[in-house]
Design a protein around this motif. Structure first.
Motif, short mmCIF file in Angstrom:
data_model
loop_
_atom_site.label_atom_id
_atom_site.label_comp_id
_atom_site.label_asym_id
_atom_site.label_seq_id
_atom_site.Cartn_x
_atom_site.Cartn_y
_atom_site.Cartn_z
N LEU A 20 21.43 4.08 -9.02
CA LEU A 20 21.36 3.40 -7.72
C LEU A 20 20.94 4.35 -6.61
O LEU A 20 20.20 3.96 -5.70
CB LEU A 20 22.70 2.74 -7.40
N ALA A 21 21.39 5.59 -6.68
CA ALA A 21 20.97 6.57 -5.69
C ALA A 21 19.47 6.82 -5.78
O ALA A 21 18.78 6.95 -4.76
CB ALA A 21 21.74 7.88 -5.87
N SER A 22 18.94 6.86 -6.98
CA SER A 22 17.50 7.07 -7.17
C SER A 22 16.70 5.88 -6.65
O SER A 22 15.65 6.06 -6.01
CB SER A 22 17.19 7.30 -8.64
N ILE A 23 17.19 4.68 -6.92
CA ILE A 23 16.49 3.49 -6.42
C ILE A 23 16.50 3.47 -4.90
O ILE A 23 15.48 3.20 -4.26
CB ILE A 23 17.13 2.22 -7.00
N GLY A 24 17.65 3.80 -4.32
CA GLY A 24 17.75 3.83 -2.85
C GLY A 24 16.82 4.85 -2.24
O GLY A 24 16.18 4.61 -1.21
N ALA A 25 16.72 6.02 -2.88
CA ALA A 25 15.82 7.05 -2.37
C ALA A 25 14.37 6.62 -2.48
O ALA A 25 13.56 6.88 -1.58
CB ALA A 25 16.04 8.36 -3.12
N GLY A 26 14.03 5.95 -3.57
CA GLY A 26 12.65 5.46 -3.73
C GLY A 26 12.29 4.44 -2.66
O GLY A 26 11.19 4.48 -2.09
N ILE A 27 13.20 3.54 -2.39
CA ILE A 27 12.95 2.53 -1.33
C ILE A 27 12.84 3.22 0.02
O ILE A 27 11.94 2.91 0.82
CB ILE A 27 14.07 1.48 -1.34
N GLY A 28 13.74 4.16 0.29
CA GLY A 28 13.70 4.87 1.57
C GLY A 28 12.42 5.66 1.75
O GLY A 28 11.81 5.66 2.83
N ASP A 29 11.99 6.34 0.69
CA ASP A 29 10.73 7.11 0.77
C ASP A 29 9.55 6.18 1.04
O ASP A 29 8.68 6.50 1.85
CB ASP A 29 10.48 7.87 -0.53
N GLY A 30 9.54 5.05 0.37
CA GLY A 30 8.44 4.09 0.59
C GLY A 30 8.40 3.59 2.01
O GLY A 30 7.32 3.47 2.61
N LEU A 31 9.56 3.28 2.57
CA LEU A 31 9.60 2.80 3.95
C LEU A 31 9.14 3.88 4.93
O LEU A 31 8.37 3.60 5.86
CB LEU A 31 11.02 2.33 4.31
N VAL A 32 9.61 5.10 4.73
CA VAL A 32 9.22 6.19 5.64
C VAL A 32 7.73 6.46 5.55
O VAL A 32 7.05 6.61 6.58
CB VAL A 32 10.03 7.47 5.31
N MET A 33 7.19 6.50 4.34
CA MET A 33 5.76 6.75 4.18
C MET A 33 4.93 5.63 4.81
O MET A 33 3.94 5.89 5.49
CB MET A 33 5.39 6.85 2.69
N GLY A 34 5.35 4.40 4.57
CA GLY A 34 4.61 3.27 5.14
C GLY A 34 4.59 3.28 6.65
O GLY A 34 3.55 3.05 7.28
N ARG A 35 5.73 3.56 7.25
CA ARG A 35 5.80 3.60 8.72
C ARG A 35 4.99 4.77 9.28
O ARG A 35 4.39 4.67 10.35
CB ARG A 35 7.25 3.70 9.19
N THR A 36 4.97 5.88 8.55
CA THR A 36 4.17 7.03 9.01
C THR A 36 2.69 6.70 8.97
O THR A 36 1.95 7.02 9.92
CB THR A 36 4.47 8.26 8.13
N VAL A 37 2.24 6.05 7.91
CA VAL A 37 0.83 5.66 7.82
C VAL A 37 0.48 4.68 8.94
O VAL A 37 -0.58 4.79 9.56
CB VAL A 37 0.52 5.07 6.43
N GLU A 38 1.38 3.75 9.21
CA GLU A 38 1.15 2.81 10.32
C GLU A 38 1.04 3.54 11.64
O GLU A 38 0.17 3.25 12.47
CB GLU A 38 2.29 1.79 10.41
N GLY A 39 1.94 4.50 11.87
CA GLY A 39 1.91 5.25 13.12
C GLY A 39 0.65 6.07 13.27
O GLY A 39 0.07 6.15 14.36
N ILE A 40 0.19 6.69 12.18
CA ILE A 40 -1.04 7.48 12.23
C ILE A 40 -2.24 6.57 12.47
O ILE A 40 -3.17 6.93 13.19
CB ILE A 40 -1.20 8.32 10.95
N ALA A 41 -2.22 5.37 11.88
CA ALA A 41 -3.32 4.44 12.08
C ALA A 41 -3.38 3.97 13.53
O ALA A 41 -4.47 3.76 14.08
CB ALA A 41 -3.17 3.23 11.15
N ARG A 42 -2.23 3.82 14.15
CA ARG A 42 -2.20 3.36 15.55
C ARG A 42 -2.53 4.48 16.53
O ARG A 42 -3.21 4.24 17.53
CB ARG A 42 -0.82 2.79 15.88
N GLN A 43 -1.98 5.67 16.27
CA GLN A 43 -2.22 6.80 17.17
C GLN A 43 -2.55 8.06 16.36
O GLN A 43 -1.66 8.86 16.06
CB GLN A 43 -0.99 7.05 18.05
N PRO A 44 -3.81 8.22 16.01
CA PRO A 44 -4.19 9.37 15.17
C PRO A 44 -3.89 10.72 15.81
O PRO A 44 -3.70 11.71 15.11
CB PRO A 44 -5.70 9.19 14.97
N GLU A 45 -3.82 10.77 17.12
CA GLU A 45 -3.58 12.05 17.80
C GLU A 45 -2.15 12.56 17.58
O GLU A 45 -1.86 13.73 17.79
CB GLU A 45 -3.88 11.95 19.30
N LEU A 46 -1.25 11.69 17.13
CA LEU A 46 0.13 12.10 16.87
C LEU A 46 0.38 12.43 15.40
O LEU A 46 1.53 12.53 14.97
CB LEU A 46 1.10 10.98 17.30
#
Length: 81
Positions: A20-46
């Protein structure tokens, strides 16, 4: 329930905790990566600050399954398995 021992149940519990800890970490990593890609797409300078924050976040998220594995090893040693 013949053949079921406390040590057997404890082993199943430690396996579930690590899984369960591994599944939780996988979900958390996916969410963080997705939000980072969204942020870079919106503001590439950051990109630099977003990537730094992402790596720190992923490191903290990945600490959870590592701690769970260590606790599982400790419990398995005490169980005798």
């Amino acid at each position: 329930m013949e053949g079921v021992t406390n040590s057997g149940l404890a082993m199943v519990g430690t396996a579930l905790a690590v899984g369960l800890a591994s599944i939780g970490a996988g979900i958390g990593d996916g969410l963080v990566m997705g939000r980072t890609v969204e942020g870079i797409a919106r503001q590439p300078e950051l990109k630099g600050s977003l990537m730094t924050t992402m790596f720190i976040s992923v490191g903290l998220i990945e600490a959870l399954p590592i701690i769970a594995v260590v606790i599982a090893f400790i419990l398995m040693g005490k169980i005798g398995g």
